[in-house]
Design a protein around this motif. Structure first.
Motif, PDB file in Angstrom:
ATOM      1  N   THR A   1       5.982  -0.246  -8.775  1.00 55.59           N
ATOM      2  CA  THR A   1       7.390  -0.242  -8.263  1.00 55.59           C
ATOM      3  C   THR A   1       8.121   1.236  -8.598  1.00 55.59           C
ATOM      4  OG1 THR A   1       7.526  -2.118 -10.495  1.00 55.59           O
ATOM      5  CG2 THR A   1       8.973  -0.400 -10.957  1.00 55.59           C
ATOM      6  N   PRO A   2       7.818   2.758  -9.180  1.00 57.33           N
ATOM      7  CA  PRO A   2       8.607   3.769  -8.618  1.00 57.33           C
ATOM      8  C   PRO A   2       7.760   4.094  -7.680  1.00 57.33           C
ATOM      9  CG  PRO A   2       6.099   3.845 -10.551  1.00 57.33           C
ATOM     10  CD  PRO A   2       6.869   2.328 -10.285  1.00 57.33           C
ATOM     11  N   GLY A   3       6.768   3.580  -7.114  1.00 59.28           N
ATOM     12  CA  GLY A   3       6.616   3.860  -5.355  1.00 59.28           C
ATOM     13  C   GLY A   3       7.867   3.192  -4.753  1.00 59.28           C
ATOM     14  N   HIS A   4       8.276   1.967  -4.816  1.00 61.74           N
ATOM     15  CA  HIS A   4       9.256   1.659  -4.685  1.00 61.74           C
ATOM     16  C   HIS A   4      10.681   2.362  -3.999  1.00 61.74           C
ATOM     17  CE1 HIS A   4      12.292  -1.397  -3.709  1.00 61.74           C
ATOM     18  NE2 HIS A   4      12.526  -1.555  -3.212  1.00 61.74           N
ATOM     19  N   SER A   5      10.805   2.299  -5.279  1.00 57.45           N
ATOM     20  CA  SER A   5      11.687   3.599  -5.839  1.00 57.45           C
ATOM     21  C   SER A   5      11.942   4.941  -4.909  1.00 57.45           C
ATOM     22  CB  SER A   5      12.386   3.957  -7.229  1.00 57.45           C
ATOM     23  OG  SER A   5      12.401   2.849  -7.549  1.00 57.45           O
ATOM     24  N   GLU A   6      10.185   5.257  -4.389  1.00 59.43           N
ATOM     25  CA  GLU A   6      10.744   6.662  -3.662  1.00 59.43           C
ATOM     26  C   GLU A   6      11.015   6.701  -2.698  1.00 59.43           C
ATOM     27  OE1 GLU A   6      10.035   9.838  -5.089  1.00 59.43           O
ATOM     28  OE2 GLU A   6       9.899   9.043  -6.483  1.00 59.43           O
ATOM     29  N   GLY A   7      10.860   5.790  -1.529  1.00 58.47           N
ATOM     30  CA  GLY A   7      11.254   5.532  -0.573  1.00 58.47           C
ATOM     31  C   GLY A   7      12.752   5.131  -0.474  1.00 58.47           C
ATOM     32  N   HIS A   8      13.162   4.429  -1.404  1.00 55.82           N
ATOM     33  CA  HIS A   8      15.048   4.465  -1.300  1.00 55.82           C
ATOM     34  C   HIS A   8      15.439   5.589  -1.488  1.00 55.82           C
ATOM     35  CE1 HIS A   8      14.964   0.129   0.314  1.00 55.82           C
ATOM     36  NE2 HIS A   8      13.949  -0.333  -0.638  1.00 55.82           N
ATOM     37  N   LEU A   9      14.542   6.394  -2.741  1.00 61.11           N
ATOM     38  CA  LEU A   9      15.337   7.895  -2.929  1.00 61.11           C
ATOM     39  C   LEU A   9      15.580   8.739  -1.727  1.00 61.11           C
ATOM     40  CD1 LEU A   9      14.429   7.322  -6.397  1.00 61.11           C
ATOM     41  CD2 LEU A   9      16.755   7.554  -6.053  1.00 61.11           C
ATOM     42  N   ALA A  10      14.345   8.961  -1.066  1.00 67.97           N
ATOM     43  CA  ALA A  10      14.482   9.516  -0.065  1.00 67.97           C
ATOM     44  C   ALA A  10      15.084  10.044   0.602  1.00 67.97           C
ATOM     45  CB  ALA A  10      12.730   9.448   0.516  1.00 67.97           C
ATOM     46  N   ASP A  11      15.705   8.264   1.327  1.00 63.71           N
ATOM     47  CA  ASP A  11      16.789   7.823   2.359  1.00 63.71           C
ATOM     48  C   ASP A  11      17.546   8.491   1.573  1.00 63.71           C
ATOM     49  OD1 ASP A  11      14.917   6.868   3.621  1.00 63.71           O
ATOM     50  OD2 ASP A  11      14.643   4.203   3.456  1.00 63.71           O
ATOM     51  N   LEU A  12      17.974   7.949   0.510  1.00 65.10           N
ATOM     52  CA  LEU A  12      19.569   8.266  -0.363  1.00 65.10           C
ATOM     53  C   LEU A  12      19.283  10.197   0.094  1.00 65.10           C
ATOM     54  CD1 LEU A  12      19.798   5.550  -2.590  1.00 65.10           C
ATOM     55  CD2 LEU A  12      21.424   5.892  -0.960  1.00 65.10           C
TER      56      LEU A  12
ATOM     57  N   GLU B   1       1.220  -0.809  -0.108  1.00 69.99           N
ATOM     58  CA  GLU B   1      -0.022   0.526  -0.333  1.00 69.99           C
ATOM     59  C   GLU B   1       0.516   1.234   0.098  1.00 69.99           C
ATOM     60  OE1 GLU B   1      -2.567   3.426  -0.376  1.00 69.99           O
ATOM     61  OE2 GLU B   1      -3.175   0.947  -0.510  1.00 69.99           O
ATOM     62  N   GLY B   2       1.504   1.047   0.839  1.00 68.24           N
ATOM     63  CA  GLY B   2       2.789   2.724   0.352  1.00 68.24           C
ATOM     64  C   GLY B   2       3.272   2.449  -0.165  1.00 68.24           C
ATOM     65  N   TYR B   3       3.615   1.507  -0.974  1.00 66.62           N
ATOM     66  CA  TYR B   3       4.426   2.039  -2.617  1.00 66.62           C
ATOM     67  C   TYR B   3       3.289   2.842  -3.435  1.00 66.62           C
ATOM     68  CZ  TYR B   3       7.630  -0.974  -0.488  1.00 66.62           C
ATOM     69  OH  TYR B   3       8.769  -1.769   0.067  1.00 66.62           O
ATOM     70  N   VAL B   4       2.247   2.073  -3.333  1.00 69.30           N
ATOM     71  CA  VAL B   4       0.808   2.501  -4.398  1.00 69.30           C
ATOM     72  C   VAL B   4       0.685   3.799  -3.940  1.00 69.30           C
ATOM     73  CG1 VAL B   4      -1.803   2.229  -5.122  1.00 69.30           C
ATOM     74  CG2 VAL B   4       0.197  -0.008  -5.129  1.00 69.30           C
ATOM     75  N   SER B   5       0.288   4.308  -2.518  1.00 70.94           N
ATOM     76  CA  SER B   5       0.430   5.945  -2.710  1.00 70.94           C
ATOM     77  C   SER B   5       1.401   6.436  -2.963  1.00 70.94           C
ATOM     78  CB  SER B   5       0.216   5.872  -0.943  1.00 70.94           C
ATOM     79  OG  SER B   5      -0.798   5.076  -0.636  1.00 70.94           O
ATOM     80  N   SER B   6       2.617   6.119  -2.950  1.00 69.50           N
ATOM     81  CA  SER B   6       3.815   6.868  -2.992  1.00 69.50           C
ATOM     82  C   SER B   6       4.282   6.800  -5.161  1.00 69.50           C
ATOM     83  CB  SER B   6       5.529   6.337  -2.939  1.00 69.50           C
ATOM     84  OG  SER B   6       5.429   6.310  -1.132  1.00 69.50           O
ATOM     85  N   ALA B   7       3.133   6.332  -5.668  1.00 71.38           N
ATOM     86  CA  ALA B   7       3.095   6.600  -6.931  1.00 71.38           C
ATOM     87  C   ALA B   7       2.460   7.739  -7.150  1.00 71.38           C
ATOM     88  CB  ALA B   7       2.851   4.709  -7.309  1.00 71.38           C
ATOM     89  N   GLY B   8       2.991   8.854  -8.003  1.00 69.72           N
ATOM     90  CA  GLY B   8       2.429   9.123  -8.545  1.00 69.72           C
ATOM     91  C   GLY B   8       0.629   8.670 -10.122  1.00 69.72           C
ATOM     92  N   ASP B   9      -0.008   9.440 -10.102  1.00 71.62           N
ATOM     93  CA  ASP B   9      -1.108   9.056 -10.715  1.00 71.62           C
ATOM     94  C   ASP B   9      -0.719   8.711 -12.643  1.00 71.62           C
ATOM     95  OD1 ASP B   9      -3.035   9.452  -8.738  1.00 71.62           O
ATOM     96  OD2 ASP B   9      -3.179  11.672 -10.308  1.00 71.62           O
TER      97      ASP B   9
END
Length: 171
Positions: A152-163, A15-23
């Motif tokens: 896929t992009p939602g997952h990357s967003e979380g890691h990019l924020a940490d980086l 859910e967090g990944y889907v929520s972090s993905a844009g439209d």
């Protein structure tokens, strides 16, 4: 893509990944390439040093993103083609621990990630609405191709924020 996936299309873990993905997940996938490319200029030593004990290094995070990209694109390809054979989950910590990421040149890891991402984008663009609606089972849970493209992009967003937090050069 005409719409976002609904919760019944994926495991609640995502859910967090889907929520972090844009439209527009394809546009987001493309934009993230710019962030990946910024990592190319980082110092090899800094990229091989964890920000804190027990955390992954920048190189390990990028290799993890490569692994994730491969796994989720593979799932999307299989399910989109009507192959609903269940796919097992993958243990990310084991993959990272055995990857040898910190021995690799950072530029090579970035090249790999950008190449994988471009392939993911081409796959996503090729999918019809009918293909996006197809589903399979991954890690014991049903998931649609549409959900995989959003995850896929939602997952990357979380890691990019940490980086970005740990490496100001990436901001």
């Amino acid at each position: 893509m005409t719409h976002r996936p609904v919760p019944s299309e994926y495991n609640s873990y995502y859910e967090g990944y889907v929520s972090s993905a844009g439209d527009d997940p394809i546009a987001q996938l493309e934009q993230q390439i710019v962030a990946f490319e910024k990592a190319r200029g980082l110092d090899e030593s800094a990229a091989s040093t964890p920000p804190a004990p027990g955390e992954w290094t920048l190189k390990e995070v990028l290799v993890h993103l490569c692994d994730f990209e491969r796994m989720f694109s593979y799932r999307a390809l299989r399910f989109s083609r009507g192959d609903a054979t269940p796919v097992e989950a993958f243990e990310q910590d084991t993959y990272v621990a055995t990857s040898g990421a910190n021995r690799r040149p950072l530029s090579e890891i970035v090249d790999e990630l950008v190449s994988l991402r471009r392939a993911t984008i081409l796959l996503a663009r090729s999918l019809s609405e009918e293909m996006l609606d197809r589903a399979g089972s991954a890690g014991g849970h049903p998931v649609t191709v549409r959900a995989l493209i959003f995850i896929t992009p939602g997952h990357s967003e979380g890691h990019l924020a940490d980086l970005r937090r740990d490496h100001r050069e990436l901001r």
